[in-house]
Design a protein around this motif. Structure first.
Motif, PDB file in Angstrom:
ATOM      1  N   ALA A  46      -1.018  -0.562   6.144  1.00 57.29           N
ATOM      2  CA  ALA A  46      -2.293   0.023   5.756  1.00 57.29           C
ATOM      3  C   ALA A  46      -1.865   0.526   4.297  1.00 57.29           C
ATOM      4  O   ALA A  46      -2.971   0.568   3.691  1.00 57.29           O
ATOM      5  CB  ALA A  46      -3.020   1.044   6.883  1.00 57.29           C
ATOM      6  N   VAL A  47      -0.889   1.403   4.066  1.00 56.62           N
ATOM      7  CA  VAL A  47      -0.679   1.956   3.063  1.00 56.62           C
ATOM      8  C   VAL A  47      -0.428   1.073   1.931  1.00 56.62           C
ATOM      9  O   VAL A  47      -0.941   1.051   0.933  1.00 56.62           O
ATOM     10  CB  VAL A  47       0.701   2.860   3.093  1.00 56.62           C
ATOM     11  CG1 VAL A  47       1.318   3.488   1.685  1.00 56.62           C
ATOM     12  CG2 VAL A  47       0.619   4.005   4.040  1.00 56.62           C
ATOM     13  N   VAL A  48       0.229  -0.044   2.036  1.00 55.32           N
ATOM     14  CA  VAL A  48       0.391  -1.298   1.204  1.00 55.32           C
ATOM     15  C   VAL A  48      -1.000  -1.833   0.838  1.00 55.32           C
ATOM     16  O   VAL A  48      -1.342  -1.981  -0.278  1.00 55.32           O
ATOM     17  CB  VAL A  48       1.324  -2.298   1.598  1.00 55.32           C
ATOM     18  CG1 VAL A  48       1.207  -3.413   0.899  1.00 55.32           C
ATOM     19  CG2 VAL A  48       2.477  -1.738   1.939  1.00 55.32           C
ATOM     20  N   VAL A  49      -1.861  -2.085   1.842  1.00 48.64           N
ATOM     21  CA  VAL A  49      -3.173  -2.837   1.539  1.00 48.64           C
ATOM     22  C   VAL A  49      -3.927  -1.647   0.554  1.00 48.64           C
ATOM     23  O   VAL A  49      -4.585  -2.166  -0.268  1.00 48.64           O
ATOM     24  CB  VAL A  49      -3.799  -3.125   2.888  1.00 48.64           C
ATOM     25  CG1 VAL A  49      -5.277  -3.544   2.547  1.00 48.64           C
ATOM     26  CG2 VAL A  49      -2.975  -3.977   3.505  1.00 48.64           C
ATOM     27  N   ALA A  50      -4.002  -0.365   1.050  1.00 45.01           N
ATOM     28  CA  ALA A  50      -4.572   0.720   0.407  1.00 45.01           C
ATOM     29  C   ALA A  50      -4.321   0.780  -1.240  1.00 45.01           C
ATOM     30  O   ALA A  50      -5.106   0.671  -1.929  1.00 45.01           O
ATOM     31  CB  ALA A  50      -4.801   1.901   1.180  1.00 45.01           C
ATOM     32  N   SER A  51      -3.115   0.677  -1.237  1.00 41.81           N
ATOM     33  CA  SER A  51      -2.601   0.858  -2.443  1.00 41.81           C
ATOM     34  C   SER A  51      -2.837  -0.302  -3.406  1.00 41.81           C
ATOM     35  O   SER A  51      -3.219  -0.461  -4.496  1.00 41.81           O
ATOM     36  CB  SER A  51      -0.977   1.078  -2.643  1.00 41.81           C
ATOM     37  OG  SER A  51      -0.388   0.026  -2.106  1.00 41.81           O
ATOM     38  N   GLY A  52      -2.718  -1.598  -2.829  1.00 46.02           N
ATOM     39  CA  GLY A  52      -3.093  -2.716  -3.370  1.00 46.02           C
ATOM     40  C   GLY A  52      -4.817  -2.779  -4.064  1.00 46.02           C
ATOM     41  O   GLY A  52      -4.931  -3.199  -5.018  1.00 46.02           O
TER      42      GLY A  52
END
Length: 128
Positions: A46-52
């Motif tokens: 979720a952190v990776v997707v949000a930062s994307g």
């Protein structure tokens, strides 16, 4: 020159953001600090997707909001500073990702973050 640098950075940000959301999600998880999942209800994916999502928005904004480019440059530079702990954690915890499979490669990667900060700031300034 600044315009070319800004548009190149914008394209790189959109590309990186899309890769966060689609084809490189697993690779980017190596850069998410453990404390983010302890301090928030988000898991690493979720952190990776949000930062994307943030990267795509910042990259697109550099192009479609020219009147705000100075402010966006500061925000983008701050974003690069904010994600730097992930690069440090990847180095200190010896996590492989994006062919950064040695201490030397992970250490060299750390020195590119200040370049990104400077690039974001310089490319969005109006020359005097």
């Amino acid at each position: 020159m600044r315009t070319i640098a800004r548009w190149t950075l914008a394209a790189a940000m959109v590309f990186a953001g899309l890769s966060h959301m689609f084809w490189a999600r697993k690779e980017f998880q190596a850069q998410v600090p453990d404390w983010t999942t302890e301090a928030t209800p988000l898991d690493k994916d979720a952190v990776v997707v949000a930062s994307g999502v943030v990267e795509v928005m910042l990259g697109a904004s550099l192009v479609v909001l020219p009147a705000s480019r100075s402010r966006l440059g500061v925000i983008l530079a701050a974003f690069f500073v904010a994600v730097f702990p992930g690069n440090v954690e990847q180095y200190t915890k010896k996590r492989d990702g994006f062919s950064l499979d040695s201490d030397r490669k992970r250490l060299v990667r750390l020195f590119f973050q200040p370049v990104l900060v400077a690039w974001a700031y310089w490319s969005t300034r109006t020359p005097r």
